[in-house]
Design an enzyme around this catalytic site. Structure first.
Site, PDB file in Angstrom:
ATOM      1  N   ALA A  13       0.871   5.286  -2.071  1.00 13.84           N
ATOM      2  CA  ALA A  13       0.870   5.866  -3.124  1.00 13.84           C
ATOM      3  C   ALA A  13       1.804   5.077  -4.629  1.00 13.84           C
ATOM      4  O   ALA A  13       1.773   4.237  -5.364  1.00 13.84           O
ATOM      5  CB  ALA A  13       0.111   7.126  -4.160  1.00 13.84           C
ATOM      6  N   ASN A  60      -5.535  12.759   0.486  1.00 16.86           N
ATOM      7  CA  ASN A  60      -5.024  11.823   1.215  1.00 16.86           C
ATOM      8  C   ASN A  60      -5.029  10.893   2.132  1.00 16.86           C
ATOM      9  O   ASN A  60      -6.547  11.187   2.285  1.00 16.86           O
ATOM     10  CB  ASN A  60      -3.278  12.792   2.026  1.00 16.86           C
ATOM     11  CG  ASN A  60      -2.611  11.662   2.581  1.00 16.86           C
ATOM     12  OD1 ASN A  60      -1.350  10.235   1.647  1.00 16.86           O
ATOM     13  ND2 ASN A  60      -2.198  11.613   3.873  1.00 16.86           N
ATOM     14  N   ARG A 112      -7.919  -1.021  -7.181  1.00 18.34           N
ATOM     15  CA  ARG A 112      -7.303   0.814  -6.101  1.00 18.34           C
ATOM     16  C   ARG A 112      -8.044   2.025  -6.934  1.00 18.34           C
ATOM     17  O   ARG A 112      -7.064   1.859  -7.831  1.00 18.34           O
ATOM     18  CB  ARG A 112      -6.406   0.459  -4.928  1.00 18.34           C
ATOM     19  CG  ARG A 112      -6.767  -0.671  -3.950  1.00 18.34           C
ATOM     20  CD  ARG A 112      -5.479  -0.816  -2.145  1.00 18.34           C
ATOM     21  NE  ARG A 112      -5.873   0.804  -2.047  1.00 18.34           N
ATOM     22  CZ  ARG A 112      -5.833   1.535  -0.926  1.00 18.34           C
ATOM     23  NH1 ARG A 112      -4.285   1.304  -0.610  1.00 18.34           N
ATOM     24  NH2 ARG A 112      -5.459   2.214   0.136  1.00 18.34           N
ATOM     25  N   ASP A 168      -1.711  10.717  -1.761  1.00 18.66           N
ATOM     26  CA  ASP A 168      -2.209   9.549  -3.071  1.00 18.66           C
ATOM     27  C   ASP A 168      -1.890  10.059  -4.695  1.00 18.66           C
ATOM     28  O   ASP A 168      -2.382  10.148  -5.373  1.00 18.66           O
ATOM     29  CB  ASP A 168      -3.384   8.621  -3.056  1.00 18.66           C
ATOM     30  CG  ASP A 168      -3.040   8.100  -1.434  1.00 18.66           C
ATOM     31  OD1 ASP A 168      -3.030   8.517  -0.559  1.00 18.66           O
ATOM     32  OD2 ASP A 168      -2.281   7.010  -1.483  1.00 18.66           O
ATOM     33  N   ARG A 220       0.851  -1.337  -0.222  1.00 20.27           N
ATOM     34  CA  ARG A 220       0.376  -0.035  -0.602  1.00 20.27           C
ATOM     35  C   ARG A 220       0.640   1.538   0.184  1.00 20.27           C
ATOM     36  O   ARG A 220       2.096   1.144   0.288  1.00 20.27           O
ATOM     37  CB  ARG A 220      -0.945   0.312   1.497  1.00 20.27           C
ATOM     38  CG  ARG A 220      -0.617  -0.858   2.024  1.00 20.27           C
ATOM     39  CD  ARG A 220       0.327   0.296   3.547  1.00 20.27           C
ATOM     40  NE  ARG A 220      -0.109   1.178   3.350  1.00 20.27           N
ATOM     41  CZ  ARG A 220       1.012   2.518   3.667  1.00 20.27           C
ATOM     42  NH1 ARG A 220       1.997   1.918   3.640  1.00 20.27           N
ATOM     43  NH2 ARG A 220       0.565   3.543   3.560  1.00 20.27           N
TER      44      ARG A 220
HETATM   45  O1  MRU Z   1      -4.369   3.267   2.450  1.00 21.84           O
HETATM   46  P1  MRU Z   1      -3.026   3.182   1.862  1.00 21.84           P
HETATM   47  O2  MRU Z   1      -1.808   2.944   2.866  1.00 21.84           O
HETATM   48  O3  MRU Z   1      -2.346   3.168   1.055  1.00 21.84           O
HETATM   49  O4  MRU Z   1      -3.132   4.986   2.003  1.00 21.84           O
HETATM   50  C1  MRU Z   1      -1.649   5.955   2.055  1.00 21.84           C
HETATM   51  C2  MRU Z   1      -1.501   7.024   1.957  1.00 21.84           C
HETATM   52  O5  MRU Z   1      -2.640   7.898   2.551  1.00 21.84           O
HETATM   53  C3  MRU Z   1      -0.889   7.415   2.130  1.00 21.84           C
HETATM   54  O6  MRU Z   1      -0.414   8.625   3.159  1.00 21.84           O
HETATM   55  C4  MRU Z   1       0.293   7.986   0.492  1.00 21.84           C
HETATM   56  O7  MRU Z   1       0.379   7.317  -0.273  1.00 21.84           O
HETATM   57  C5  MRU Z   1       1.059   8.322   0.186  1.00 21.84           C
HETATM   58  S1  MRU Z   1       2.604   7.422   0.228  1.00 21.84           S
HETATM   59  C6  MRU Z   1       3.971   8.078   0.083  1.00 21.84           C
END
Ligand code: MRU
Length: 356
Positions: A53, A250, A88, A240, A51
């Site tokens: 981004a 985010n 996703r 994201d 997980r």
């Molecule tokens: O649902 P997730 O855990 O994939 O969400 C991740 C985030 O919200 C992070 O802050 C984002 O992807 C930035 S990662 C460098």
């Protein structure tokens, strides 16, 4: 970065399989998992074994490699690319990674296609590592400035996990923190727990501990009070999807933290590689916000007294819940965007100037 003193990246290719660190089991179990088919890659993204981004983008790129290993038929590869993109909805890096792979492979004949795909997937990952390192060097200047004025520990609040586990290495929000620590600047991180999946508590705190960086987990609603008490020098979060207008999508809860930061004049920075910029959508209402299973809210994973992983129900069985995974922070609440090219204002002019 390190886990138990050993250096890792979050994803790599070895003996025709893609290796990942299974994040759904952290911090209680450290498991390296093999992804052998494109279906494995899609599933790993869906159930969040990977997980964050940038890492989703890297995994999707290697997903195309796995599809090619299975079947070089162009229709199969095309269908796999569509399924990967659908795995996703919110993080733009996913579509970006798949599209970059497909563009590279267009018109390539089947003898060379695997080599070219492998090279491109590795390039996407290497580039992310390099960009995240540069984000760190650029963000370091802000931390240094605060330290030079304050002459004592810099307290940084972060939300979710925008650490190295969410990228290929270094992280986005954490990269300036790692660079500051390496330079000997005393830093302490307030880690938002980040309900419902607890990426802050489970992943950010874990990776900071492994790098010996002081951190304290707080319940998601604590940040506002700490800001009022002057105990937060700055916030850094990841994203994201950042629009060309500077609006930032985010993890859910980011917006409320940005509001509290704005009210308390605490600088609120967003760290991102350019692969997270969505140049197409201009209205943040058009960003697809992922709605996840409500079981993520009603159940909690943890270790029981015998050390076994258990999932327990914490709500009344009959209660309904809504699990929206991301929110949008309008550009006006963002002090600056820390990118691989430098720090800029969260605005279309500044983003255009930096990247176009
Ligand atoms: O649902 P997730 O855990 O994939 O969400 C991740 C985030 O919200 C992070 O802050 C984002 O992807 C930035 S990662 C460098």
């Amino acid at each position: 970065m390190r886990i138990e003193g050993k250096d890792y990246r979050t994803i790599w290719f070895e003996n025709n399989v893609v290796k990942i660190i299974d994040q759904s089991k952290l911090p209680h179990q450290f498991i390296i998992k093999d992804l052998k088919t494109v279906r494995d890659a899609i599933n790993a993204i869906k159930i969040m074994e990977v997980r964050g981004a940038p890492l989703i983008g890297g995994t999707a790129a290697y997903g195309i490699v796995l599809a090619i290993i299975e079947n070089k038929d162009p229709d199969f590869i095309e269908k796999s690319s569509e399924d990967l993109i659908k795995s996703r909805p919110t993080a733009i890096n996913l579509k970006w990674g798949v599209n970059r792979m497909m563009k590279k492979l267009s018109g390539i004949n089947s003898d060379r296609i695997l080599d070219i795909a492998l090279k491109e997937a590795k390039e996407i990952c290497d580039e992310d590592e390099k960009f995240c390192k540069n984000i760190g060097l650029n963000g370091l200047k802000i931390i240094e400035e605060i330290y030079n004025k304050k002459k004592s520990t810099v307290n940084i609040l972060t939300h979710c996990n925008a650490g190295w586990l969410a990228t290929i290495n270094w992280g986005t929000a954490t990269s300036p923190i790692y660079h500051a620590h390496k330079k000997g600047i005393p830093v302490h991180v307030w880690v938002d727990e980040t309900r419902p999946r607890n990426q802050g508590a489970n992943l950010t705190s874990y990776e900071l501990n492994e790098e010996k960086i002081l951190n304290t987990i707080i319940a998601d609603n604590t940040g506002g009070l700490l800001m009022q008490k002057g105990e937060v020098d700055m916030c850094i979060v990841g994203t994201d999807r950042t629009l060309s207008t500077g609006d930032v999508c985010n993890k859910i809860g980011t917006y409320l933290k940005a509001l509290a930061a704005y009210d308390n004049k605490v600088p609120f920075y967003v760290a991102l590689p350019s692969s997270t910029i969505d140049w197409d959508i201009v209205d943040s209402k058009d960003i697809p916000i992922e709605e996840r299973n409500s079981e993520e809210l009603s159940h909690v994973d943890g270790l029981d007294e015998k050390g076994n992983l258990k999932k327990v129900l914490i709500y009344p069985k009959k209660s309904k819940s809504l699990n929206l995974a991301f929110d949008i922070t309008p550009a006006k609440y963002v002090t600056g965007l820390i990118t691989e090219k430098g720090i800029c204002e969260a605005s279309s002019d500044a983003l255009q100037k930096m990247f176009k």
